[in-house]
Design an enzyme around this catalytic site. Structure first.
Site, PDB file in Angstrom:
ATOM      1  N   HIS A  19       2.283   3.675   3.099  1.00 39.71           N
ATOM      2  CA  HIS A  19       1.942   2.581   2.167  1.00 39.71           C
ATOM      3  C   HIS A  19       1.057   3.152   1.071  1.00 39.71           C
ATOM      4  CE1 HIS A  19       0.776  -1.857   1.501  1.00 39.71           C
ATOM      5  NE2 HIS A  19       0.296  -1.155   0.484  1.00 39.71           N
ATOM      6  N   HIS A  21       0.079   3.137  -3.307  1.00 43.57           N
ATOM      7  CA  HIS A  21       0.220   2.697  -4.705  1.00 43.57           C
ATOM      8  C   HIS A  21      -0.051   3.893  -5.612  1.00 43.57           C
ATOM      9  CE1 HIS A  21       0.180  -1.593  -3.599  1.00 43.57           C
ATOM     10  NE2 HIS A  21      -0.605  -1.183  -2.625  1.00 43.57           N
ATOM     11  N   LYS A 105       9.760  -4.872  -0.067  1.00 37.32           N
ATOM     12  CA  LYS A 105       8.390  -5.336   0.137  1.00 37.32           C
ATOM     13  C   LYS A 105       8.246  -6.831  -0.119  1.00 37.32           C
ATOM     14  CE  LYS A 105       3.901  -5.121   0.527  1.00 37.32           C
ATOM     15  NZ  LYS A 105       2.848  -4.138   0.654  1.00 37.32           N
ATOM     16  N   HIS A 180      -1.118  -2.894   6.562  1.00 31.66           N
ATOM     17  CA  HIS A 180      -2.584  -2.874   6.502  1.00 31.66           C
ATOM     18  C   HIS A 180      -3.251  -3.958   7.336  1.00 31.66           C
ATOM     19  CE1 HIS A 180      -1.534  -5.758   3.395  1.00 31.66           C
ATOM     20  NE2 HIS A 180      -1.253  -4.836   2.500  1.00 31.66           N
TER      21      HIS A 180
HETATM   22  O1  DOR Z   1      -6.393  -4.122  -2.164  1.00 24.64           O
HETATM   23  C1  DOR Z   1      -5.212  -4.102  -2.464  1.00 24.64           C
HETATM   24  N1  DOR Z   1      -4.796  -3.513  -3.601  1.00 24.64           N
HETATM   25  N2  DOR Z   1      -4.330  -4.711  -1.688  1.00 24.64           N
HETATM   26  C2  DOR Z   1      -3.054  -4.849  -2.026  1.00 24.64           C
HETATM   27  O2  DOR Z   1      -2.319  -5.431  -1.285  1.00 24.64           O
HETATM   28  C3  DOR Z   1      -2.576  -4.363  -3.332  1.00 24.64           C
HETATM   29  C4  DOR Z   1      -3.414  -3.311  -3.851  1.00 24.64           C
HETATM   30  C5  DOR Z   1      -3.167  -2.995  -5.305  1.00 24.64           C
HETATM   31  O3  DOR Z   1      -2.003  -2.940  -5.725  1.00 24.64           O
HETATM   32  O4  DOR Z   1      -4.128  -2.783  -6.019  1.00 24.64           O
HETATM   33 ZN    ZN Z   2      -0.795  -2.197  -0.865  1.00 27.45          ZN
END
Ligand code: DOR
Ligand code: ZN
Length: 363
Positions: A19, A21, A105, A180
């Site tokens: 997971h 980003h 997702k 998470h």
């Molecule tokens: O804290 C988070 N940030 N939780 C998420 O689900 C998305 C993520 C983000 O994209 O910044």
């Molecule tokens: Zn996330």
């Protein structure tokens, strides 16, 4: 020599981050090398400002990621699509055929960063999920139900009761990752199931509880979603992650944001944990005397859940005699991105090297 400690060194199969980003543009360019250093693969989240809704968009995004990889890196970004109430069930079959997409997702609309295009009513996406079950495409879920009437600390528990359990009872063949997880309730729910449900756990939810967010002032860099819960949940998460249980594995949810966006009157959610994620896990497992289970959590359980081969590359972990000096931040877009962890002691580091002592590879 009496009293001289020899640094401890172990070797594990190079981890996967199930997971992640990575964002795009300059942020992607700056953060990618940290994933490539300690991970072989990562499941890339599709919640860009303009979400990744189609195969073509995912392909383009993957090409952008590959372009910024350090020379010689074999890091493999595994792509996801963003599920909306407009996703066409007829498109699912072809996704299976061309294999670019590893998962789809599910963001409950309004649950987190860039989630407005997400799902308001799960009934609307049932036909898509039916096709996913049929063609064996995993569903990753941000398991929180937002809403005025729900306390932010209860959103995970409520989502499990009101949404997840219903989806699972109607589609037992759908492979789901509950992402998470932060609560004892989520742990128990996953443990109560026998197949097709796994859960990722982040490094930060193993290291902080809700007190950290308010320690002598408000700490925007500890704000993420799902929000960290009370200490008893953190303890259960540590116990579960270090247990070696196959249903639980690493997904960092590392989510870089510019400092100006976090240190604001409406600071956004997300913790950038990639740089020290694996060393901190070694620290946590070491403290619990569970180092032999580290490889299961970071390299084996996730691959098994997603039904992919384990990685060939290996990673060495070295325990130093003195705490490691941690970097605090990096520059991006004329701003900075703050690293998670600089307030914690860390003795472990990673390096790519052959000839390290092997630890348990029991699968
Ligand atoms: O804290 C988070 N940030 N939780 C998420 O689900 C998305 C993520 C983000 O994209 O910044
Ligand atoms: Zn996330």
């Amino acid at each position: 020599m009496k009293g001289t400690k020899v640094p401890q060194k172990i070797s594990i199969i190079k981890p996967d981050d199930w997971h992640l980003h990575l964002r795009e543009g300059d942020i992607l360019k700056k953060v990618l090398k940290y994933s490539a250093k300690n991970f072989s693969r990562a499941l890339i989240m599709p919640n860009l400002k303009k979400p990744i809704l189609t195969y073509v968009q995912a392909e383009k995004y993957r090409r952008e990621i590959l372009k910024y990889l350090p020379k010689g890196s074999k890091f493999n970004p595994l792509m996801t699509l963003y599920l909306t109430e407009k996703t066409n069930p007829k498109d699912i079959k072809s996704l299976k055929v061309n294999e670019l997409i590893s998962a789809i997702k599910y963001y409950p609309s309004g649950a987190t960063t860039n989630s407005t295009y997400g799902v308001k009513n799960f009934e609307k996406v049932m036909p898509v999920m039916e096709q996913m079950a049929k063609f064996n495409i995993p569903l990753c879920i941000h398991g929180e139900l937002p809403g005025e009437n729900y306390d932010i600390f209860d959103r995970e528990k409520i989502f499990i009761e009101k949404v997840l359990d219903k989806i699972r009872s109607r589609l037992p063949d759908l492979k789901i990752t509950l992402e998470h997880i932060t609560t004892s309730e989520a742990i128990n729910y996953v443990k109560s199931t026998k197949k097709n449900l796994g859960a990722t756990i982040t490094v930060h939810h193993l290291m902080i509880n809700r007190n950290h967010i308010f320690d002598r002032g408000i700490r925007p860099h500890y704000f993420c979603l799902p929000i960290a819960k009370r200490k008893s949940h953190q303890k259960d998460l540590i116990q579960t992650a270090t247990s070696g249980d196959r249903r639980f594995f690493l997904g960092t949810d590392s989510a870089p944001h510019l400092s100006s966006k976090k240190e604001s009157d409406c600071g956004c959610a997300g913790i950038f944990s990639t740089p020290y994620a694996v060393p901190f896990l070694a620290e946590i497992f070491d403290k619990k005397n569970k180092l032999p289970n580290l490889e299961k959590f970071v390299s084996l359980n996730g691959a098994r859940h997603y039904n992919v081969k384990v990685n060939v590359e290996r990673l060495n972990l070295i325990k130093k005699n003195e705490p490691v000096r941690l970097k605090n931040w990096i520059r991006a877009e004329n701003d900075k991105i703050v690293f998670f962890g600089s307030e914690f002691k860390l003795y472990w580091t990673t390096e790519r090297e052959k000839n390290a002592k092997k630890i348990s590879r029991e699968n």
